[in-house]
Each structure stands twice: as structure tokens, then as C-alpha cells.
Design a protein around this motif. Structure first.
Motif, PDB file in Angstrom:
ATOM      1  N   ALA A 157      22.421   6.594   5.948  1.00 25.62           N
ATOM      2  CA  ALA A 157      21.572   7.608   6.564  1.00 25.62           C
ATOM      3  C   ALA A 157      20.759   7.004   7.699  1.00 25.62           C
ATOM      4  O   ALA A 157      20.537   7.645   8.730  1.00 25.62           O
ATOM      5  CB  ALA A 157      20.649   8.224   5.517  1.00 25.62           C
ATOM      6  N   MET A 158      20.341   5.758   7.524  1.00 30.16           N
ATOM      7  CA  MET A 158      19.577   5.080   8.576  1.00 30.16           C
ATOM      8  C   MET A 158      20.444   4.905   9.816  1.00 30.16           C
ATOM      9  O   MET A 158      19.985   5.147  10.947  1.00 30.16           O
ATOM     10  CB  MET A 158      19.116   3.718   8.062  1.00 30.16           C
ATOM     11  N   LEU A 159      21.689   4.503   9.619  1.00 29.66           N
ATOM     12  CA  LEU A 159      22.589   4.357  10.768  1.00 29.66           C
ATOM     13  C   LEU A 159      22.770   5.705  11.457  1.00 29.66           C
ATOM     14  O   LEU A 159      22.742   5.805  12.690  1.00 29.66           O
ATOM     15  CB  LEU A 159      23.942   3.801  10.319  1.00 29.66           C
ATOM     16  N   VAL A 160      22.948   6.763  10.651  1.00 35.33           N
ATOM     17  CA  VAL A 160      23.087   8.112  11.217  1.00 35.33           C
ATOM     18  C   VAL A 160      21.834   8.478  12.009  1.00 35.33           C
ATOM     19  O   VAL A 160      21.917   8.985  13.133  1.00 35.33           O
ATOM     20  CB  VAL A 160      23.339   9.146  10.097  1.00 35.33           C
ATOM     21  N   ALA A 161      20.664   8.177  11.419  1.00 39.91           N
ATOM     22  CA  ALA A 161      19.411   8.516  12.099  1.00 39.91           C
ATOM     23  C   ALA A 161      19.278   7.724  13.396  1.00 39.91           C
ATOM     24  O   ALA A 161      18.813   8.258  14.408  1.00 39.91           O
ATOM     25  CB  ALA A 161      18.226   8.227  11.180  1.00 39.91           C
ATOM     26  N   LEU A 162      19.697   6.459  13.395  1.00 44.24           N
ATOM     27  CA  LEU A 162      19.588   5.648  14.615  1.00 44.24           C
ATOM     28  C   LEU A 162      20.482   6.222  15.714  1.00 44.24           C
ATOM     29  O   LEU A 162      20.041   6.404  16.851  1.00 44.24           O
ATOM     30  CB  LEU A 162      19.982   4.193  14.321  1.00 44.24           C
ATOM     31  N   VAL A 163      21.728   6.517  15.352  1.00 43.49           N
ATOM     32  CA  VAL A 163      22.656   7.012  16.373  1.00 43.49           C
ATOM     33  C   VAL A 163      22.240   8.401  16.851  1.00 43.49           C
ATOM     34  O   VAL A 163      22.176   8.663  18.057  1.00 43.49           O
ATOM     35  CB  VAL A 163      24.102   7.023  15.826  1.00 43.49           C
ATOM     36  N   SER A 164      21.904   9.293  15.915  1.00 40.29           N
ATOM     37  CA  SER A 164      21.491  10.631  16.343  1.00 40.29           C
ATOM     38  C   SER A 164      20.190  10.538  17.134  1.00 40.29           C
ATOM     39  O   SER A 164      19.982  11.299  18.085  1.00 40.29           O
ATOM     40  CB  SER A 164      21.335  11.562  15.140  1.00 40.29           C
ATOM     41  N   GLY A 165      19.332   9.597  16.759  1.00 41.23           N
ATOM     42  CA  GLY A 165      18.093   9.405  17.502  1.00 41.23           C
ATOM     43  C   GLY A 165      18.361   9.001  18.940  1.00 41.23           C
ATOM     44  O   GLY A 165      17.698   9.476  19.869  1.00 41.23           O
ATOM     45  N   ILE A 166      19.350   8.127  19.126  1.00 41.01           N
ATOM     46  CA  ILE A 166      19.685   7.704  20.493  1.00 41.01           C
ATOM     47  C   ILE A 166      20.213   8.896  21.292  1.00 41.01           C
ATOM     48  O   ILE A 166      19.878   9.078  22.463  1.00 41.01           O
ATOM     49  CB  ILE A 166      20.734   6.565  20.453  1.00 41.01           C
ATOM     50  N   VAL A 167      21.023   9.739  20.625  1.00 37.48           N
ATOM     51  CA  VAL A 167      21.593  10.890  21.335  1.00 37.48           C
ATOM     52  C   VAL A 167      20.508  11.865  21.766  1.00 37.48           C
ATOM     53  O   VAL A 167      20.520  12.366  22.889  1.00 37.48           O
ATOM     54  CB  VAL A 167      22.632  11.609  20.442  1.00 37.48           C
ATOM     55  N   ILE A 168      19.518  12.125  20.880  1.00 34.41           N
ATOM     56  CA  ILE A 168      18.528  13.149  21.246  1.00 34.41           C
ATOM     57  C   ILE A 168      17.393  12.599  22.102  1.00 34.41           C
ATOM     58  O   ILE A 168      16.616  13.358  22.648  1.00 34.41           O
ATOM     59  CB  ILE A 168      17.926  13.856  20.005  1.00 34.41           C
ATOM     60  N   HIS A 169      17.304  11.277  22.221  1.00 29.36           N
ATOM     61  CA  HIS A 169      16.246  10.700  23.053  1.00 29.36           C
ATOM     62  C   HIS A 169      16.712  10.705  24.499  1.00 29.36           C
ATOM     63  O   HIS A 169      17.545   9.920  24.898  1.00 29.36           O
ATOM     64  CB  HIS A 169      15.960   9.274  22.578  1.00 29.36           C
ATOM     65  N   LYS A 170      16.117  11.586  25.308  1.00 26.24           N
ATOM     66  CA  LYS A 170      16.651  11.814  26.653  1.00 26.24           C
ATOM     67  C   LYS A 170      16.296  10.696  27.627  1.00 26.24           C
ATOM     68  O   LYS A 170      17.021  10.424  28.567  1.00 26.24           O
ATOM     69  CB  LYS A 170      16.121  13.139  27.213  1.00 26.24           C
ATOM     70  N   LYS A 171      15.134  10.082  27.427  1.00 24.11           N
ATOM     71  CA  LYS A 171      14.646   9.165  28.468  1.00 24.11           C
ATOM     72  C   LYS A 171      14.460   7.767  27.918  1.00 24.11           C
ATOM     73  O   LYS A 171      13.365   7.206  27.968  1.00 24.11           O
ATOM     74  CB  LYS A 171      13.317   9.679  29.011  1.00 24.11           C
ATOM     75  N   ILE A 172      15.535   7.206  27.413  1.00 29.87           N
ATOM     76  CA  ILE A 172      15.421   5.899  26.765  1.00 29.87           C
ATOM     77  C   ILE A 172      14.818   4.856  27.693  1.00 29.87           C
ATOM     78  O   ILE A 172      13.905   4.123  27.335  1.00 29.87           O
ATOM     79  CB  ILE A 172      16.796   5.428  26.254  1.00 29.87           C
ATOM     80  N   PHE A 173      15.308   4.794  28.937  1.00 29.58           N
ATOM     81  CA  PHE A 173      14.816   3.752  29.841  1.00 29.58           C
ATOM     82  C   PHE A 173      13.551   4.170  30.563  1.00 29.58           C
ATOM     83  O   PHE A 173      12.658   3.369  30.785  1.00 29.58           O
ATOM     84  CB  PHE A 173      15.911   3.358  30.828  1.00 29.58           C
ATOM     85  N   LYS A 174      13.465   5.460  30.892  1.00 29.79           N
ATOM     86  CA  LYS A 174      12.284   5.931  31.605  1.00 29.79           C
ATOM     87  C   LYS A 174      11.031   5.777  30.746  1.00 29.79           C
ATOM     88  O   LYS A 174       9.951   5.499  31.246  1.00 29.79           O
ATOM     89  CB  LYS A 174      12.473   7.402  31.990  1.00 29.79           C
ATOM     90  N   GLU A 175      11.175   5.968  29.441  1.00 28.74           N
ATOM     91  CA  GLU A 175      10.002   5.904  28.554  1.00 28.74           C
ATOM     92  C   GLU A 175      10.028   4.655  27.683  1.00 28.74           C
ATOM     93  O   GLU A 175       9.502   4.641  26.581  1.00 28.74           O
ATOM     94  CB  GLU A 175       9.945   7.160  27.684  1.00 28.74           C
ATOM     95  N   PHE A 176      10.644   3.613  28.212  1.00 25.09           N
ATOM     96  CA  PHE A 176      10.804   2.376  27.461  1.00 25.09           C
ATOM     97  C   PHE A 176       9.455   1.829  26.996  1.00 25.09           C
ATOM     98  O   PHE A 176       9.317   1.363  25.876  1.00 25.09           O
ATOM     99  CB  PHE A 176      11.495   1.349  28.362  1.00 25.09           C
TER     100      PHE A 176
END
Lengths: 112, 524
Positions: B146-165
């Protein structure tokens, strides 16, 4: 080993701080004005160079196998510390490596 | 209704994160504490003397003791003091049966040490949840998936990974929680992925037994195949087993003095790095064998079971330490990355801090769920409100309550009477009792007040830990490792106090949420 460990930590933090300042939003947050394109370029370059330095220090501390593991940890934690300091004390947060460097020298002297 | 990818991922992240978040927080926090399991273990056995003793000297004391007490034993086991744990342990006979004794490494006298759950409790809870058989291991594996699922889904829904680093805007309610959750997840992403994935790899064969079953039929055969490895070992192994076999038929081998252990240990240390201990088969006889084990962490690979075998009379090397085959090495390096035994204290601290941030990241996700929900609170139907309140209470008990239970275990170690029967079990009972009480408290109190009180109490207990030692021990703070642990506890307590203070201020400012009792009445 302790000297290169702390050097790695310091360089990782400094690298993240430089990369952070290389972003318009955060440069403005700290210095209240926008950076020139040249400044941004220079900060980003410096950031990556410092991270590379941190990597070298970690390899010195742990060797080629463990070094990269420790380096990722240092970069992550350095970035996290910066994240926590930045909104509260923006200037202190980015200047911290400058103040911390003499202490590192002290560690180096003690460790010999 | 058609959903976009982001929407369905957001749903998955929100609900999957909530349901497994409680469990994951418990796994991550106890795992983080388990990084310092031996240090906690030592703290929980304050009778162990503080003086540092050379391994060679301690070994001499152990040999004298075993010679006096168990001259006829088939096997002596000795665990030597090392950097992380200054204890000297001895046992006679088969080690698996346990029942060893701790000795004073200076005098060789047996130590009367209190019975305790020890730091090992956090380690075992981390992957078994204190459940029988492999039930806990399966649950933890499920949570890790579930943690792996949450990490991957979290990356998908996080729109501004680098902008809001590096973006964190405190004091803005939901915005701040989201910032903190995102940034801590993104900055430590390598750690999150590594620790979750390698955690799954450790129990690979429990989770996916099909290959072993198909190739070997049963576990025993697989175990034999694993043990009997490269050719240069076969001679040593064969000799050892042969010796064991002969024993049944032939009388005991003739008496012979034991080889000098000093040079032998020096050679083992030179080949394998710092040593953890040794066992001596048939001590004092001509077929004596000495097996020397290194500490874990001389390399990344988890080297459990690695050892060197010597002839116990002439000191010749019978078996050099085995090198793992590539498939085994892969698994062991991953396990080693998870166990964090390598790289000394600096690495241990990096893992500990990363673990704390991970735990905080999971907790912030749990809080975020409630903060988001609270905004629509007023418009909810009574039934939905009750669900909201239940979730709020479970959040509080899972995060603050568990922290309270962990520090409560340390207090129980000092406060329970030393002579209490089954003391270790009582310590564990105290841990779960505190956790249960915190849940009841969470169900009873208004949310923010509950958080303030439980965080405040945890902070107090953490900060008062050095005082507790002062009040309950004849020689508090003598052991340097105790000092380090108590200072760390003090620092964590201060951080918790800061959190509690913010919650308290927030509660003063915010309009009060209706009391749970009131909601219940409304619902009735």
C-alpha cells in the motif's frame, strides 16, 4: 571519517540551498528581488557542483559501496532541513553553510 | 461517470493512504526506533556496567567462567562486547535454546540483569506487529505494498514536483499541511522507495513461496541447498558434519588443550572486520572447532550466518568466510540496505532521521485527510459526522497515542518492580495499555484538545527521561550510551512540546468543534 561525513552534510545542504536560490520564487523570498538570468545560472551550477562535492566526501567517508547510500540520505535530509528553516528564517537558512563551515574546520582539527 | 487518471489516483491515494496510514505510521515509527535497538536494549538493562573492556580481556573472563561452570558442555557460545553493546554473553549447549547469561566483562561475575522486553520489542513489532505466527508479517507486507501504491499515486497527483520542491508555507492551514506532506515525501523519495521496497524483499520467500515450493518441494531441502554452497566450503562443512556423525558411534575424543585464541581472532578480524562473537564445539578435546562470527555491518550485505571455522587445537583455518552467490548477494544487499547495520553511527543517524521524517510524512497525510474533511464538516449528515469523528480519533490514537505508548514502554522498564515475574511481558502489556487508553481518550476528548494533551504528555515523558533515571538508578548517567539516548529523548521531547504548543495556540484561536458527546446526542 567524521570530518568527511560532516563535510558531506555541509556540502549537501549548501548544494540544496544554492539550487533553491536558483529558483525565482525562493530567490525573491530571501532577497526580496528577482535574480538576473546570469545569477540563476550561476547558482544552479554552484548547487550541482556542491552536490558533487558532497558525493565525493561521502565516498571518502564510506567508500564506493556505502558512500552513495549515505549521500542520498544527506541530500534528502539537507533539503528537508532547508525546507523547515526557509519560511521562518530565510536568510539564516541560506547562509547557514557559511556559518557552519568554521565548525567543520574544528571537527577536522579535533579528528586530526 | 468517467474519471481522469489524476482523479482516480487521488481517490486511491486518499483512501488507501488513510486505511493503511495508521498501520504504516506504527510500522515506520517502531522501525525508526529499532535503528537504535541495541542502544535501547542497553538502556533497558541498566545493571550492565559502564566500563569499556577490550574484547580479548572479556573473552578471557568468559573462557574462565565456562571452564569453571560448564567443562563438559558440547558447545560454548560467547558474544563479545562491541562498539554498540558493551555486554558479554555466554551460554553452554545449543545456542538456539537461549538461556544464556550476561557476565561482567571485567570481573567475569554473572550479572543480575532485570528481565525486559528490550529494544528488540520495537524491532519485532516493526515486522510482526506482535501478532502470532506470520500473520503480522503478512499484514506488514500488505501495508508495504500500500505504501508503494501511495508513493506512486502520490507522484502522479502531485502536479508541481520540481516547482514546489522547496515550498513550505506554514500557518496557512490545509495549504501548509499539503506543502509539508508533499515536500517531505518528495525530498526523501529515495529513502521512502528504498526502505519500502527492501522491506518487502526481506520476506520475499514468505510472500512469494511458489518458486521455492516448485524447485525444492519443501523448506528443509531449500535450506540445505542454501547452506551447502561453494566448493571450498564443502571440505570444512563435510569435516564438521563427519565429526558430528562419528561422535554417535565413537567414544569422546581425547582431551587436548584449546588453541590460543588471540592470534586466531586477529586473523578472523583481519579477514571479516570487527567481531561479534564465537562458539567453540567440543572445548578441551582433540576434535575442538572454533567458529568466529563478525558483527553485522562490515559491509552493506546482511551477513547473518557468515563465519570462519578454525581447528580448536592447532588453530588451522578449516573454512574461510563464504562469499554469497550473485542471487543471494542481491537479496542480502537489499536486506542490508533495510537493516542499516553498515556505515557506523553516522549512517545509523541518517537512517534514524530519515525514518522520523517518513513517519512525520505519513502522519501529516493522516492529518491532512481530516483537515480537508473538516471544512465540509458543517454540511455533513449526522452519520457522516460520526464517521469523521471516528477517523479523527483513530488518527490521534495512531499517531500521538503510539508515540505515547513507545515512551511509556521505557517508563515501564524503570518503574515496574525489578523482581516482578514475567516482567518483560508486563512491559509489553504496559505499552498496549497506554495505547488503548490513548484511544479511549481520543474518543472522549474534542479533537484538538486531545491532540494537545497526548502530544503534551508524550513531550513531558520524553523530556523527563533523564530525571527518571536519576530517581530510579543508583548510578544514573554513568553509561555514555545512556546519556546519548536520554539526550536524544530530550530533543525529541522538545520537538513534541513545540508541536503540542502550536496545537494549543491553534485551539485557542479556532472556533471550538462540537464535542463528540454532543454529536452523539444529536445523532440519537
Amino acid at each position: 571519517m567524521m570530518t568527511s561525513f560532516f563535510a558531506g552534510l555541509l556540502l549537501a545542504y549548501a548544494g540544496m540551498a544554492a539550487l533553491c536560490l536558483g529558483m525565482e520564487r525562493h530567490f525573491k523570498q530571501v532577497w526580496q528581488h528577482l535574480p538576473s538570468p546570469g545569477q540563476r545560472q550561476a547558482l544552479r551550477l554552484a548547487g550541482w557542483a556542491l552536490l558533487a562535492g558532497s558525493f565525493a566526501a561521502c565516498v571518502l567517508a564510506w567508500g564506493w559501496a556505502m558512500g552513495p547510500v549515505g549521500w542520498l540520505g544527506q541530500v534528502s535530509l539537507g533539503g528537508f532541513l532547508l525546507l523547515m528553516l526557509l519560511p521562518y528564517w530565510p536568510r539564516l537558512a541560506v547562509l547557514l553553510p557559511v556559518f557552519a563551515a568554521p565548525w567543520l574546520g574544528l571537527v577536522g582539527v579535533i579528528q586530526g | 461517470m468517467k474519471q481522469t487518471l489524476t482523479q482516480s489516483m487521488a481517490w486511491l491515494h486518499t483512501w488507501g493512504g488513510l486505511v493503511f496510514g495508521w498501520l504504516l505510521f506504527a510500522i515506520f515509527l517502531t522501525g525508526t526506533l529499532a535503528v537504535f535497538d541495541k542502544e535501547l536494549d542497553l538502556w533497558m538493562r541498566p545493571e550492565v556496567p559502564a566500563q569499556k573492556v577490550e574484547q580479548s580481556q572479556a573473552l578471557q573472563r568468559a573462557l574462565e567462567y565456562l571452564q569453571a561452570k560448564h567443562p563438559q558442555a558440547e558447545r560454548w557460545n560467547i558474544s563479545l562486547p562491541s562498539e554498540r553493546s558493551p555486554t558479554l554473553g555466554v551460554s553452554a549447549g545449543n545456542q538456539r535454546r537461549g538461556g544464556g547469561e550476561l557476565l561482567n566483562p571485567q570481573t567475569g561475575e554473572p550479572l543480575a540483569v532485570r528481565e525486559t522486553a528490550g529494544g528488540g520489542f520495537f524491532f519485532r513489532f516493526h515486522f510482526t506487529l506482535n501478532m502470532p505466527r506470520t500473520l503480522g508479517i503478512w499484514l506488514v507486507g500488505l501495508a508495504a505494498m500500500a505504501m508503494l501504491v501511495a508513493l506512486v499515486s502520490g507522484i502522479v497527483i502531485h502536479k508541481k514536483i520540481f516547482k514546489e520542491f522547496f515550498t513550505f508555507r506554514p500557518g496557512k492551514g490545509q495549504r501548509s499541511w499539503l506543502d509539508g506532506h508533499n515536500a517531505s515525501a518528495v525530498l526523501l523519495l529515495p529513502f521512502h522507495l528504498m526502505i519500502t521496497y527492501t522491506g518487502l524483499v526481506i520476506f520475499l520467500l514468505i510472500y512469494m513461496p511458489a518458486a521455492v515450493d516448485a524447485l525444492y518441494g519443501d523448506r528443509e531441502a531449500f535450506g540445505r541447498a542454501l547452506r551447502g554452497a561453494p566448493v571450498e566450503q564443502q571440505a570444512g562443512r563435510g569435516g564438521e558434519q563427519g565429526a558430528r556423525h562419528e561422535r554417535a558411534e565413537r567414544p569422546r575424543a581425547a582431551p587436548a588443550p584449546l588453541a590460543a585464541l588471540g592470534p586466531l581472532l586477529a586473523e578472523a578480524e583481519q579477514q571479516m572486520g570487527p567481531l561479534a562473537g564465537l562458539s567453540i564445539d567440543h572445548p578441551g578435546r582433540s576434535d575442538a572447532r572454533i567458529e568466529v562470527r563478525p558483527i553485522l555491518g562490515n559491509r552493506i550485505e546482511l551477513t547473518k550466518g557468515r563465519s570462519m571455522l578454525f581447528d580448536g587445537v592447532n588453530g588451522a583455518v578449516l573454512r574461510a568466510p563464504a562469499e554469497s552467490r550473485p542471487s543471494q548477494l542481491t537479496q542480502r544487499v537489499m536486506a542490508g540496505l533495510h537493516f542499516a547495520q553498515f556505515g557506523g553511527y553516522p549512517m545509523r543517524w541518517l537512517y534514524f532521521l530519515c525514518g522520523l521524517v517518513s513517519s512525520a510524512m505519513i502522519a501529516s497525510g493522516l492529518v491532512l485527510f481530516c483537515v480537508k474533511r473538516r471544512r465540509k464538516y458543517a454540511s455533513e449528515a449526522p452519520a457522516a459526522r460520526r464517521v469523521s469523528h471516528l477517523i479523527e480519533a483513530l488518527n490521534l490514537a495512531a499517531v500521538a497515542g503510539l508515540s505515547l505508548a513507545c515512551i511509556g514502554l521505557l517508563w515501564a522498564n524503570r518503574l515496574l518492580p525489578v523482581e516482578l515475574a514475567q516482567r518483560a511481558a508486563w512491559e509489553v502489556n504496559a505499552f498496549f495499555a497506554v495505547w488503548l487508553l490513548s484511544l479511549l481518550h481520543a474518543l472522549w476528548r474534542p479533537t484538538l484538545r486531545g491532540w494537545g494533551e497526548q502530544l503534551g504528555l508524550s513531550a513531558l515523558l520524553c523530556m523527563a527521561l533523564p530525571l527518571l533515571s536519576l530517581l530510579t538508578l543508583p548510578e544514573p548517567w554513568a553509561q555514555p550510551l545512556h546519556q546519548a539516548l536520554e539526550l536524544t529523548s530530550l530533543a525529541l521531547g522538545m520537538a513534541l512540546a513545540g508541536l503540542a504548543w502550536r496545537v494549543y495556540r491553534r485551539q485557542e484561536a479556532a472556533p471550538p468543534l462540537p464535542r463528540r458527546g454532543a454529536v452523539m446526542q444529536e445523532a440519537l
